[in-house]
Design a protein around this motif. Structure first.
Motif, PDB file in Angstrom:
ATOM      1  N   SER A  15      17.088   6.545   8.860  1.00  0.00           N
ATOM      2  CA  SER A  15      15.837   6.023   9.418  1.00  0.00           C
ATOM      3  C   SER A  15      14.624   6.904   9.092  1.00  0.00           C
ATOM      4  CB  SER A  15      15.965   5.885  10.938  1.00  0.00           C
ATOM      5  OG  SER A  15      16.249   7.156  11.509  1.00  0.00           O
ATOM      6  N   ASP A  16      14.808   7.941   8.302  1.00  0.00           N
ATOM      7  CA  ASP A  16      13.726   8.874   7.995  1.00  0.00           C
ATOM      8  C   ASP A  16      12.904   8.413   6.796  1.00  0.00           C
ATOM      9  OD1 ASP A  16      14.578  10.464  10.073  1.00  0.00           O
ATOM     10  OD2 ASP A  16      15.742  11.808   8.798  1.00  0.00           O
ATOM     11  N   PHE A  17      12.019   7.442   7.052  1.00  0.00           N
ATOM     12  CA  PHE A  17      11.126   6.930   6.020  1.00  0.00           C
ATOM     13  C   PHE A  17       9.699   7.008   6.529  1.00  0.00           C
ATOM     14  CE2 PHE A  17      15.076   4.823   4.936  1.00  0.00           C
ATOM     15  CZ  PHE A  17      15.114   4.954   3.560  1.00  0.00           C
ATOM     16  N   ASN A  18       8.789   7.353   5.644  1.00  0.00           N
ATOM     17  CA  ASN A  18       7.381   7.437   5.996  1.00  0.00           C
ATOM     18  C   ASN A  18       6.582   6.581   5.005  1.00  0.00           C
ATOM     19  OD1 ASN A  18       4.990   8.363   7.171  1.00  0.00           O
ATOM     20  ND2 ASN A  18       4.855  10.081   5.735  1.00  0.00           N
ATOM     21  N   LEU A  19       5.809   5.628   5.520  1.00  0.00           N
ATOM     22  CA  LEU A  19       4.976   4.793   4.657  1.00  0.00           C
ATOM     23  C   LEU A  19       3.831   5.640   4.115  1.00  0.00           C
ATOM     24  CD1 LEU A  19       4.162   2.020   3.480  1.00  0.00           C
ATOM     25  CD2 LEU A  19       2.880   1.632   5.588  1.00  0.00           C
ATOM     26  N   PHE A 117       7.617  -8.831   6.351  1.00  0.00           N
ATOM     27  CA  PHE A 117       8.431  -8.219   7.398  1.00  0.00           C
ATOM     28  C   PHE A 117       7.534  -7.492   8.390  1.00  0.00           C
ATOM     29  CE2 PHE A 117      12.994  -7.535   5.712  1.00  0.00           C
ATOM     30  CZ  PHE A 117      13.021  -8.806   5.190  1.00  0.00           C
ATOM     31  N   LYS A 118       7.897  -7.598   9.661  1.00  0.00           N
ATOM     32  CA  LYS A 118       7.234  -6.792  10.675  1.00  0.00           C
ATOM     33  C   LYS A 118       7.777  -5.371  10.546  1.00  0.00           C
ATOM     34  CE  LYS A 118       6.617 -10.643  13.741  1.00  0.00           C
ATOM     35  NZ  LYS A 118       7.345 -11.527  14.602  1.00  0.00           N
ATOM     36  N   LYS A 119       7.068  -4.433  11.143  1.00  0.00           N
ATOM     37  CA  LYS A 119       7.431  -3.027  10.996  1.00  0.00           C
ATOM     38  C   LYS A 119       8.888  -2.758  11.368  1.00  0.00           C
ATOM     39  CE  LYS A 119       5.876   1.592  12.131  1.00  0.00           C
ATOM     40  NZ  LYS A 119       4.881   2.413  12.794  1.00  0.00           N
ATOM     41  N   ASP A 120       9.351  -3.301  12.499  1.00  0.00           N
ATOM     42  CA  ASP A 120      10.727  -3.053  12.916  1.00  0.00           C
ATOM     43  C   ASP A 120      11.737  -3.725  11.990  1.00  0.00           C
ATOM     44  OD1 ASP A 120       9.814  -5.505  13.941  1.00  0.00           O
ATOM     45  OD2 ASP A 120      11.249  -5.483  15.582  1.00  0.00           O
ATOM     46  N   HIS A 123      11.841  -1.539   8.876  1.00  0.00           N
ATOM     47  CA  HIS A 123      12.561  -0.314   9.196  1.00  0.00           C
ATOM     48  C   HIS A 123      14.068  -0.577   9.187  1.00  0.00           C
ATOM     49  CE1 HIS A 123      13.074   3.645  10.953  1.00  0.00           C
ATOM     50  NE2 HIS A 123      13.944   3.097  11.784  1.00  0.00           N
ATOM     51  N   GLU A 124      14.483  -1.691   9.770  1.00  0.00           N
ATOM     52  CA  GLU A 124      15.890  -2.066   9.798  1.00  0.00           C
ATOM     53  C   GLU A 124      16.419  -2.301   8.378  1.00  0.00           C
ATOM     54  OE1 GLU A 124      18.389  -5.903  11.304  1.00  0.00           O
ATOM     55  OE2 GLU A 124      16.959  -5.060  12.741  1.00  0.00           O
ATOM     56  N   TYR A 125      15.622  -2.984   7.545  1.00  0.00           N
ATOM     57  CA  TYR A 125      16.022  -3.236   6.171  1.00  0.00           C
ATOM     58  C   TYR A 125      16.205  -1.911   5.408  1.00  0.00           C
ATOM     59  CZ  TYR A 125      15.860  -4.474   1.277  1.00  0.00           C
ATOM     60  OH  TYR A 125      16.154  -4.574  -0.054  1.00  0.00           O
ATOM     61  N   LEU A 126      15.237  -1.032   5.551  1.00  0.00           N
ATOM     62  CA  LEU A 126      15.311   0.254   4.851  1.00  0.00           C
ATOM     63  C   LEU A 126      16.537   1.047   5.297  1.00  0.00           C
ATOM     64  CD1 LEU A 126      11.564   1.312   4.923  1.00  0.00           C
ATOM     65  CD2 LEU A 126      12.873   0.578   2.926  1.00  0.00           C
TER      66      LEU A 126
END
Length: 131
Positions: A15-19, A117-120, A123-126
């Motif tokens: 879950s460690d991703f930063n836009l 996609f919404k943010k959540d 995030h789930e996809y990533l």
């Protein structure tokens, strides 16, 4: 319009991703008629087809803009684990434009349309697909 999102994987957790950047570019939709030419005999005119599809030109410009942004960002703060989400054709264009040093910094690529996609959801996809 063309859209791309560039993320940096910031840690070992999925879950460690930063836009870093969200890039939007409007396509040039100025559809002028192609140039005209006359027959060698008579007064009949015919359209001249352009050698390059206008969409290809716009895609190339968009990929060049992404590259420019990445180079400027790299000069400010070096990064190592980029995640690029864009259309398949934009990713192909980036393959032709990015230098080898920049290509090494891309850890994940996704050729999907995830822009809605919404943010959540994103995030789930990533987390699921790129973690």
């Amino acid at each position: 319009s063309q859209e791309a999102k560039i993320y940096e994987k910031t840690g070992k957790e999925s879950s460690d991703f930063n836009l870093l950047y969200e890039i939007n570019a409007e396509l040039d939709t100025n559809h002028e008629k192609p140039g005209r030419t006359f027959n060698s005999v008579g007064t009949t005119r015919h359209g001249i087809e352009p050698h390059t599809d206008r969409r290809e030109v716009e895609r190339h410009k968009f990929a060049a803009e992404i590259y420019k942004i990445l180079k400027e960002a790299e000069a400010e703060k070096p990064f190592e684990n980029l995640v690029i989400i864009a259309s398949h054709k934009v990713l192909e264009e980036l393959d032709n434009i990015l230098d080898k040093q920049m290509q090494k910094k891309i850890s994940h690529r996704s050729a999907h349309n995830l822009m809605e996609f919404k943010k959540d959801e994103l995030h789930e996809y990533l987390e699921k697909n790129l973690g």
